[in-house]
Scaffold this active site. Sequence first.
Site, PDB file in Angstrom:
ATOM      1  N   HIS A   1       4.275  12.951  -4.856  1.00  0.00           N
ATOM      2  CA  HIS A   1       4.193  11.520  -4.557  1.00  0.00           C
ATOM      3  C   HIS A   1       4.010  10.748  -5.855  1.00  0.00           C
ATOM      4  O   HIS A   1       3.353  11.221  -6.784  1.00  0.00           O
ATOM      5  CB  HIS A   1       3.035  11.213  -3.613  1.00  0.00           C
ATOM      6  CG  HIS A   1       2.948   9.776  -3.206  1.00  0.00           C
ATOM      7  ND1 HIS A   1       3.931   9.159  -2.468  1.00  0.00           N
ATOM      8  CD2 HIS A   1       2.022   8.820  -3.463  1.00  0.00           C
ATOM      9  CE1 HIS A   1       3.606   7.895  -2.272  1.00  0.00           C
ATOM     10  NE2 HIS A   1       2.451   7.658  -2.872  1.00  0.00           N
TER      11      HIS A   1
ATOM     12  N   CYS B   1       9.249   7.631  -2.053  1.00  0.00           N
ATOM     13  CA  CYS B   1       8.292   7.144  -3.054  1.00  0.00           C
ATOM     14  C   CYS B   1       8.854   7.063  -4.466  1.00  0.00           C
ATOM     15  O   CYS B   1       8.645   6.058  -5.170  1.00  0.00           O
ATOM     16  CB  CYS B   1       7.029   7.998  -3.039  1.00  0.00           C
ATOM     17  SG  CYS B   1       7.263   9.727  -3.548  1.00  0.00           S
TER      18      CYS B   1
ATOM     19  N   ASP C   1       1.486   0.632  -4.208  1.00  0.00           N
ATOM     20  CA  ASP C   1       2.266   1.720  -3.619  1.00  0.00           C
ATOM     21  C   ASP C   1       3.129   1.174  -2.490  1.00  0.00           C
ATOM     22  O   ASP C   1       2.631   0.829  -1.417  1.00  0.00           O
ATOM     23  CB  ASP C   1       1.337   2.812  -3.081  1.00  0.00           C
ATOM     24  CG  ASP C   1       2.083   4.087  -2.716  1.00  0.00           C
ATOM     25  OD1 ASP C   1       3.317   4.029  -2.541  1.00  0.00           O
ATOM     26  OD2 ASP C   1       1.427   5.141  -2.600  1.00  0.00           O
TER      27      ASP C   1
END
Length: 281
Positions: A115, A76, A132
């Site tokens: 994250h 991420c 995302d």
Amino acid sequence: MTTDVSPGLDLAAYLDRIGYTGPTAATVDTLSALVSAHLRSIPFENLDPLMGIPVADLSAAALSAKLVQRRRGGYCFEQNGVMGYVLTELGYGVERLGGRVVWMRDSDELPAQTHETLSVTVPGDDGRWLVDVGLGGQTLSSPILLEAGLVQQTRHEPYRLREHADGYMLESQIRDEWRPLYMFGIRPQPLIDREVASWYVSTHPDSGFVQGLTAALVTDDARCNLRGRHLAIHSADGTERVRFEDAAAVMTALTERFGIDLTNLGDSTDIEARITEVLDT
């Protein structure tokens, strides 16, 4: 909106890496097209942590060198990291938010904030979009409005946001059941905090990224998820599962199916030996 400087970002090289030749004007349509192209071209993977290589430098130059020039993937902080730099360069407003992943967790304990997700605004548009590209196999395949209560269809499953604590919980509808993915706040996270979190998940001995191999790629019609020797290909027609016999077969899949260049990770014998250790993790 806060922005991060992006010296070292080669926008043309990035667009070539994801095979994108469409418009680059900062619109909602461009945003959706970039997310789709990124997901089908740059895989989620954790080979650096698995091989004992910390991921601490999240600058535009470092992420471009790895994900673009060296044709690797990442997790991420790298995936949304480079996407954030690209969107800023194109004229979008970008805020980087911190999240706590609850997807596939059995414990009720509060997970660490490890994250990164993106809040994106489009010039001339009052709305905010959640972007995302870095959650792996269940990541958002399209931007969704950063607004609670709406069921929003992506290129794959429906998603929704619900208010949670001082922010939101992202949920995905999987086999007719709403499943929580991660909670996140709306306070932007500075680079130093993201680098500390990335260093932690890439080096801590209890981190899943250190203990086992994972890779994912989201195509237009499927989600391909690798965990150790086990590959699952989820599509509208069902799930195909493949069990690889050995690490050599896994390495072939990483190269041919996920498009990962393994040549810059070190000696292939060392990579094969490490993957052998985590085949069933």
